[in-house]
Design an enzyme around this catalytic site. Structure first.
Site, PDB file in Angstrom:
ATOM      1  N   ALA A  52     -25.795 -56.705  19.364  1.00 39.32           N
ATOM      2  CA  ALA A  52     -27.023 -57.012  18.627  1.00 39.32           C
ATOM      3  C   ALA A  52     -27.012 -56.510  17.186  1.00 39.32           C
ATOM      4  CB  ALA A  52     -28.226 -56.444  19.378  1.00 39.32           C
ATOM      5  N   CYS A  88     -30.334 -56.302  27.942  1.00 43.47           N
ATOM      6  CA  CYS A  88     -31.576 -56.108  28.700  1.00 43.47           C
ATOM      7  C   CYS A  88     -31.706 -57.112  29.845  1.00 43.47           C
ATOM      8  CB  CYS A  88     -32.789 -56.231  27.776  1.00 43.47           C
ATOM      9  SG  CYS A  88     -32.809 -55.045  26.411  1.00 43.47           S
TER      10      CYS A  88
END
Length: 469
Positions: free
Chosen positions: A23, A57
């Protein structure tokens, strides 16, 4: 040694080196590329795994079957990054940062070949690593940490090759709770061994008790206030049980949900500044403190808690993507800052929603704050409207001033995202009295006339007024 940096026009161009392909790292690379073309800025990125730009996640929901395919978690493939003139080198691990020489040493994990790559600007986005206690048996086959897509794939491979249906989850934080649900969904008998008195240490114990009750209601065996002493293995060397001082819990697979630590081994060896929690320290522009041309972002950094004024380590993809955007803007010649966080997080166990933002009681005490606490029960919709579900809201307000310090919510559908109201109020530095005047949306299908957050705020106002000394 890869040291050449010449543009197609014959002039010198800068080289940005990025360590970490998820990310923060690839957001930084992509944003820098938007602002500066290949003739101005060469971008080289190193990723030691098989995947890039994915949602860590989402791994528990992939393992549990809610997300059918692994690739649904991947936002951008290595090929897509390369199409944007980013030299992304997969399965390549950076093993040394030479700050004085402005270069990094990398190793191809398949061939073992090593080389040095010079940089003008460096981004460190090495993420976090699952906590793996130094206990007997922790490295046995069948024991899994879950942080990357590679980790998730390894766990699924173990589940597919194991005949037994008994799982032990060590730890009851976000990952532990979510993985317990994933394994229940896959038909496993699940035991959660937790060193805390209640699950979800990110909540106060009274709110954690609500989570405990809900997990037991799902058929999960909760073992709280217990310390794992070792992992027991069978004759084949594979895991067969998890032991505490008082008992043994049979296991065909073990998942570690103890939490994560910043992966800053490289940074520490290079002499870069680390904080109290082991994360890299940066300024508001996400530049590593004391270093003009080195930035860091994502799960390997510490960030400012806007409520307590202290540095914290919070491993969340939302922060990592924002860090990357800030870094890429600054590397690309613009200007951006990341002011800090208030500690907002949400999770769920089947239909139970869990949310928190701001400080817990022990956080406020550690920060030297005096505070009042209130807890209320309300519903997600008007009580007479079909589907109205109970929720519990706990609120902390500063003594005398009434400044909002934190909110925790546990409830069913419609509960968790209400924490965003509190997150905005915390960011704005609002008092609980100011919150009572917030003009929130109302209709019976969405909320009672007084939203549960406002009910808690009203009660907190009374508590503050009654305790003015």
């Amino acid at each position: 040694m890869d040291m050449s940096r010449t543009s197609s026009s014959g002039g010198a161009r800068e080289r940005l080196v990025v360590i970490g392909g998820d990310a923060a790292g690839m957001s930084a690379a992509s944003q820098a590329r938007r602002l500066r073309g290949p003739d101005e800025l060469e971008i080289v990125a190193f990723e030691r795994g098989h995947f890039t730009s994915y949602s860590a996640c989402g791994i528990p929901y992939w393992v549990g079957g809610d997300v059918p395919e692994r690739d649904q978690l991947i936002a951008r493939t290595p090929e897509e990054h390369r199409e944007r003139a980013i030299d992304l080198r997969m399965r390549t691990e950076v093993v040394e940062i030479d700050v004085a020489g402005a270069r990094v040493r990398s190793r191809d994990l398949d061939s073992g070949a090593e080389e040095w790559t010079a940089y003008d600007k460096l981004v460190i986005a090495t993420g976090a690593r699952p906590v793996r206690p130094d206990l007997p048996g922790m490295d046995a086959p069948g024991v899994h940490g879950v942080q990357t897509l590679d980790d998730g794939q390894a766990l699924l491979d173990t589940l597919a090759g194991t005949e037994g249906r008994r799982a032990v989850v060590v730890g009851a934080g976000y990952i532990g709770v979510e993985m317990a649900e994933a394994l229940i969904n896959r038909g496993y008998e699940v035991t959660v061994v937790n060193r805390g008195k209640e699950p979800m240490s990110t909540l106060d114990p009274d709110m954690g008790r609500l989570v405990h009750t809900a997990m037991e209601g799902l058929g999960i065996t909760m073992v709280d206030d217990a310390e794992v002493t070792k992992v027991l293995t069978g004759d084949d060397g594979r895991v067969r049980a998890v032991a505490t001082e008082d008992a043994e819990y049979p296991a065909d697979v073990v998942v570690l949900g103890i939490g994560v630590r910043p992966e800053t081994t490289l940074a520490e060896a290079a002499g870069l500044p680390l904080g109290e929690h082991g994360g890299l320290l940066t300024d508001l522009a996400m530049r590593v403190r004391g270093h003009t041309d080195i930035w860091a972002g994502g799960d390997c950094v510490e960030v400012l808690d806007l409520v307590s004024g202290r540095e914290r380590h919070i491993a969340l993809g939302t922060h990592a993507n924002k860090h990357g955007q800030v870094i890429g803007s600054n590397v690309g010649g613009g200007y951006a800052t990341f002011p800090g966080v208030v500690g907002t997080a949400v999770s769920k166990v089947c239909d139970l929603e869990i949310a928190r933002t701001g400080l817990r009681e022990k956080d406020a005490l550690r920060a030297g704050l005096r505070f009042e606490t209130v807890t209320i029960e309300s519903t997600s919709r008007a009580g007479y409207y079909p589907g109205a579900a109970l929720m519990t809201v706990k609120m902390l307000a500063e003594h005398r001033t009434g400044r909002l310090l934190g909110v925790q919510i546990v409830g069913r559908e419609g509960a968790a995202k209400r924490v965003d109201i509190a997150a905005v109020a915390l960011t704005a530095g609002m008092t609980v009295e100011q919150m009572t005047a917030l003009d929130l949306g109302y209709a019976p299908p969405f909320s009672p006339v007084w939203d549960p957050i406002l009910v808690a705020a009203r009660k907190a106002v009374t508590a503050v007024r009654n305790n003015t000394r």
